[in-house]
Design an enzyme around this catalytic site. Sequence first.
Site, PDB file in Angstrom:
ATOM      1  N   LYS A 108       0.904  -0.988  -0.116  1.00 15.15           N
ATOM      2  CA  LYS A 108       0.192  -0.010   0.022  1.00 15.15           C
ATOM      3  C   LYS A 108       0.781   1.285  -0.235  1.00 15.15           C
ATOM      4  CE  LYS A 108      -3.711  -2.444   2.149  1.00 15.15           C
ATOM      5  NZ  LYS A 108      -4.310  -3.040   3.366  1.00 15.15           N
ATOM      6  N   GLN A 152      -5.546  -1.836   9.335  1.00 18.11           N
ATOM      7  CA  GLN A 152      -5.385  -3.123   8.877  1.00 18.11           C
ATOM      8  C   GLN A 152      -5.805  -4.236   9.479  1.00 18.11           C
ATOM      9  OE1 GLN A 152      -3.723  -3.775   5.775  1.00 18.11           O
ATOM     10  NE2 GLN A 152      -4.206  -5.870   5.877  1.00 18.11           N
ATOM     11  N   ASP A 201     -11.930   1.856   3.565  1.00 24.59           N
ATOM     12  CA  ASP A 201     -12.078   0.461   3.360  1.00 24.59           C
ATOM     13  C   ASP A 201     -13.740   0.206   3.313  1.00 24.59           C
ATOM     14  OD1 ASP A 201     -10.055  -1.358   3.367  1.00 24.59           O
ATOM     15  OD2 ASP A 201      -9.640  -0.840   5.317  1.00 24.59           O
TER      16      ASP A 201
HETATM   17  N1  GUN Z   1      -7.049  -7.435   5.770  1.00 26.45           N
HETATM   18  C1  GUN Z   1      -7.535  -8.106   4.636  1.00 26.45           C
HETATM   19  N2  GUN Z   1      -7.917  -7.454   3.640  1.00 26.45           N
HETATM   20  C2  GUN Z   1      -8.284  -6.363   4.322  1.00 26.45           C
HETATM   21  C3  GUN Z   1      -8.789  -5.214   3.774  1.00 26.45           C
HETATM   22  O1  GUN Z   1      -9.365  -5.042   2.421  1.00 26.45           O
HETATM   23  N3  GUN Z   1      -8.594  -4.068   4.466  1.00 26.45           N
HETATM   24  C4  GUN Z   1      -8.092  -3.844   5.642  1.00 26.45           C
HETATM   25  N4  GUN Z   1      -8.413  -3.010   6.506  1.00 26.45           N
HETATM   26  N5  GUN Z   1      -7.452  -5.137   6.357  1.00 26.45           N
HETATM   27  C5  GUN Z   1      -7.734  -6.416   5.492  1.00 26.45           C
END
Ligand code: GUN
Length: 282
Positions: A53, A97, A120
Amino acid sequence: MPARVISGKQVAAEIRQALSGRVQALRARGVVPGLGVILVGDDPASHSYVKSKERACQELALHSVVRRMPATAGQHEVIAQVEAFNRDPAIHGILVQLPLPDHIDEQAVILAIRPEKDVDGFHPVNVGNLHIGSRCFIPCTPAGVMELIERSGFELKGTHAVVVGRSNIVGKPVAMLLLSRHATVTMCHSRTRDLPAVTRTADVLVAAVGKAELIKGDWIKPGAVVIDVGVNRLGDRLVGDVDFASASPVAGFITPVPGGVGPMTITMLIKNSIEAAERILG
Ligand code: GUN
């Protein structure tokens, strides 16, 4: 005829090209889109996702801040960091996350994020708006899945879409998005009876269960669009939830693992962060 392979890598690169123009337009108006990420603990997969990211933000010249916190961090400390990002005018999007360590209530943390910064799409306000068809942030992996289906040229209206997996992050929002495009949607999960009999009726099959190569070629309707969200380690290989070798001669379109849905997820996160910054300018 073997399936056409939908390259998420290529589609993601095309979308990033278009997004770079939007970042430049924002910069010309004095705004640099900013993403704030909170990473708690030492889960190697989470660290690797967060690195990707950061790299994507760098490539597209977004401002990005990552707060890494120890696995022992308390819930109130994580929420305090969310609140700091909520107040920070340089941060337009916030991502916590997941998964968080067991002692932290994930929902309490998500609830602390301002819905306008919830890139998200996990806050109940965004989840609710997705369900009623109002403007919202669409969760990144489901948004990537829909882009891939659209770019395959497949007309969803009136077709039967089967989603395997009912997670809040993928299965449920994907089902809602498919429904909003007028597909007839069936959701399957671990208690579904005779899963292969259901998947064989799918014109579009989205696999998001996290079970390596569960779905075999003879579970698939000839010519179906197969989108594989799974990322599973099998020995030293990364594989999806679909057994690509037996599925690709049967499907019409199929996404590979890696290089399918994966590259789309981060691209959609960047897109949502840019959108969050654009919304501020109106
Ligand atoms: N963990 C696995 N996929 C995701 C996601 O799309 N967003 C977040 N914040 N954590 C994750």
